[in-house]
Write a protein that holds these residues in place. Structure first.
Motif, PDB file in Angstrom:
ATOM      1  N   THR A 191       0.831  -1.195   0.000  1.00 38.07           N
ATOM      2  CA  THR A 191       0.000   0.000   0.000  1.00 38.07           C
ATOM      3  C   THR A 191       0.875   1.258   0.000  1.00 38.07           C
ATOM      4  N   PRO A 192       0.381   2.354  -0.607  1.00 34.84           N
ATOM      5  CA  PRO A 192       1.217   3.545  -0.803  1.00 34.84           C
ATOM      6  C   PRO A 192       1.854   4.091   0.462  1.00 34.84           C
ATOM      7  N   ASP A 193       1.176   3.967   1.610  1.00 26.38           N
ATOM      8  CA  ASP A 193       1.726   4.516   2.847  1.00 26.38           C
ATOM      9  C   ASP A 193       3.010   3.816   3.269  1.00 26.38           C
ATOM     10  N   GLU A 194       3.237   2.577   2.805  1.00 21.20           N
ATOM     11  CA  GLU A 194       4.453   1.852   3.148  1.00 21.20           C
ATOM     12  C   GLU A 194       5.535   1.980   2.084  1.00 21.20           C
ATOM     13  N   VAL A 195       5.185   2.522   0.930  1.00 18.95           N
ATOM     14  CA  VAL A 195       6.150   2.617  -0.170  1.00 18.95           C
ATOM     15  C   VAL A 195       7.036   3.846  -0.021  1.00 18.95           C
ATOM     16  N   GLY A 196       6.465   4.928   0.475  1.00 20.28           N
ATOM     17  CA  GLY A 196       7.241   6.164   0.587  1.00 20.28           C
ATOM     18  C   GLY A 196       7.329   6.869  -0.754  1.00 20.28           C
ATOM     19  N   ASP A 197       8.520   7.348  -1.099  1.00 21.02           N
ATOM     20  CA  ASP A 197       8.707   8.132  -2.319  1.00 21.02           C
ATOM     21  C   ASP A 197       8.819   7.194  -3.514  1.00 21.02           C
ATOM     22  N   TYR A 198       7.713   6.969  -4.187  1.00 20.17           N
ATOM     23  CA  TYR A 198       7.708   6.056  -5.332  1.00 20.17           C
ATOM     24  C   TYR A 198       8.465   6.632  -6.530  1.00 20.17           C
ATOM     25  N   ASP A 199       8.866   7.903  -6.438  1.00 17.75           N
ATOM     26  CA  ASP A 199       9.666   8.518  -7.498  1.00 17.75           C
ATOM     27  C   ASP A 199      11.163   8.319  -7.302  1.00 17.75           C
ATOM     28  N   ALA A 200      11.576   7.583  -6.287  1.00 22.98           N
ATOM     29  CA  ALA A 200      13.011   7.404  -6.036  1.00 22.98           C
ATOM     30  C   ALA A 200      13.285   6.015  -5.475  1.00 22.98           C
ATOM     31  N   LEU A 201      12.752   5.002  -6.138  1.00 24.17           N
ATOM     32  CA  LEU A 201      12.950   3.620  -5.694  1.00 24.17           C
ATOM     33  C   LEU A 201      14.042   2.953  -6.526  1.00 24.17           C
ATOM     34  N   GLY A 202      15.038   2.387  -5.857  1.00 24.65           N
ATOM     35  CA  GLY A 202      16.043   1.610  -6.563  1.00 24.65           C
ATOM     36  C   GLY A 202      15.439   0.338  -7.122  1.00 24.65           C
ATOM     37  N   MET A 203      15.947  -0.112  -8.269  1.00 24.57           N
ATOM     38  CA  MET A 203      15.417  -1.306  -8.910  1.00 24.57           C
ATOM     39  C   MET A 203      16.545  -2.006  -9.661  1.00 24.57           C
ATOM     40  N   TRP A 204      16.505  -3.350  -9.661  1.00 26.18           N
ATOM     41  CA  TRP A 204      17.571  -4.102 -10.308  1.00 26.18           C
ATOM     42  C   TRP A 204      17.063  -5.431 -10.833  1.00 26.18           C
ATOM     43  N   LEU A 205      17.820  -5.993 -11.768  1.00 26.62           N
ATOM     44  CA  LEU A 205      17.522  -7.321 -12.305  1.00 26.62           C
ATOM     45  C   LEU A 205      18.824  -8.026 -12.638  1.00 26.62           C
ATOM     46  N   GLU A 206      18.894  -9.317 -12.267  1.00 27.07           N
ATOM     47  CA  GLU A 206      20.063 -10.149 -12.536  1.00 27.07           C
ATOM     48  C   GLU A 206      19.649 -11.398 -13.304  1.00 27.07           C
ATOM     49  N   VAL A 207      20.535 -11.871 -14.157  1.00 25.60           N
ATOM     50  CA  VAL A 207      20.368 -13.156 -14.833  1.00 25.60           C
ATOM     51  C   VAL A 207      21.581 -14.013 -14.498  1.00 25.60           C
ATOM     52  N   ASP A 208      21.339 -15.152 -13.867  1.00 27.84           N
ATOM     53  CA  ASP A 208      22.413 -16.049 -13.434  1.00 27.84           C
ATOM     54  C   ASP A 208      23.495 -15.307 -12.646  1.00 27.84           C
ATOM     55  N   GLY A 209      23.068 -14.402 -11.793  1.00 30.18           N
ATOM     56  CA  GLY A 209      23.979 -13.685 -10.907  1.00 30.18           C
ATOM     57  C   GLY A 209      24.638 -12.465 -11.513  1.00 30.18           C
TER      58      GLY A 209
END
Length: 285
Positions: A191-209
């Motif tokens: 829920t939005p109240d637990e997300v905080g600033d949704y305009d500054a969220l780190g995000m990443w993706l890995e394939v086989d490490g």
């Protein structure tokens, strides 16, 4: 609050994640994390429950307890293309003057850790970590200033894409975006109240490490309120609809040379505060 759906495919039950990482069952309070359960008043009732009094579901989530897609009965799975300035640059394309809209078919939706299947004949299956926005209160012609009142929560999406089907096979992007299993969703709806600033969220993706994507929602061109308002000019939005908001750089198509999924790989991806997904890639029979 972190809402989720647990159990075997097609038999998921509603639940939530408590502070210690255990799943609590919500079956006595809502039928599913779907439809009317996503309305603001329904979310408020769930938040008011005594979490410690809810039944504990046996098992460890995403280990010996399967989690399904975090929202059920999704009517529309709307996606936004080229919405990160740095991803547009890696694709050699200009930032579009308006948001690019395409669709993933709802049959693409799977749980956060379910297998992703490379379609028959595919040579260019790719990955995209994305911030998903789940609609709570529906509406059409939504004012941007009111848009966040329509959000039930946020989640992680892997916008799996077949680039040949998407770009080289004529027609719209939808052809390469909506294959079965191309929409892992979850692990939970935050829920939005637990997300905080949704305009500054780190995000990443890995394939086989190997980490391919390492970005932030800060480089999103068209922000969440604008996207909700914009989409609602062309279609009414209903509870449970998903808007997947675009991806940062690091997709396989952008590598030199390109890197694509062939089967046998493991993808892991995450957005800050929204959980981690893990998918084993397999090939279609």
């Amino acid at each position: 609050m972190k809402l989720l759906r647990h159990g075997p495919k097609g038999q998921e039950k509603p639940g939530c994640l408590d502070a210690s990482g255990r799943v609590r069952d919500l079956s006595e309070h809502v039928r599913d994390i779907a439809g009317e359960a996503l309305l603001p008043e329904s979310i408020a009732r769930l938040k008011a429950l005594n979490m410690d009094a809810l039944p504990i579901v046996e098992g460890t989530p995403q280990d010996d307890l399967r989690l399904g897609p975090c929202v059920g009965q999704t009517g529309k799975f709307v996606c936004i293309g080229l919405n990160y300035a740095d991803h547009a640059a890696e694709s050699g394309l200009d930032v579009p003057p308006e948001p690019v809209i395409f669709n993933k078919w709802t049959s693409a939706i799977i749980g956060p850790d379910d297998d992703v299947i490379v379609p028959r004949g595919s040579e260019k299956t790719d990955w995209e970590v994305e911030l998903g926005v789940v609609i709570g209160k529906g509406g059409a012609y939504i004012d941007e200033a009111d848009a966040m009142d329509h959000v039930a929560g946020f989640c992680v999406i892997n916008d799996v894409s077949e680039r040949e089907y998407q770009i080289e096979r004529a027609g719209t992007w939808d052809k390469g975006k909506g294959c079965d299993t191309f929409g892992p969703t979850g692990p939970w709806l935050v829920t939005p109240d637990e997300v905080g600033d949704y305009d500054a969220l780190g995000m990443w993706l890995e394939v086989d490490g190997t980490r391919y994507q390492n970005g932030s929602t800060a480089t999103m061109v068209y922000k969440v309120p604008h996207l909700i308002s914009y989409c609602s000019q062309f279609m009414s939005l209903q509870p449970g609809d998903i808007i997947s908001t675009g991806t940062p750089p690091g997709v396989g198509m952008g590598c030199k040379p390109p890197v694509y999924l062939k089967g046998g790989e493991t993808m892991r991806l995450s957005i800050e505060g929204l959980g981690v997904q893990t998918q084993v890639v397999k090939t279609a029979n």
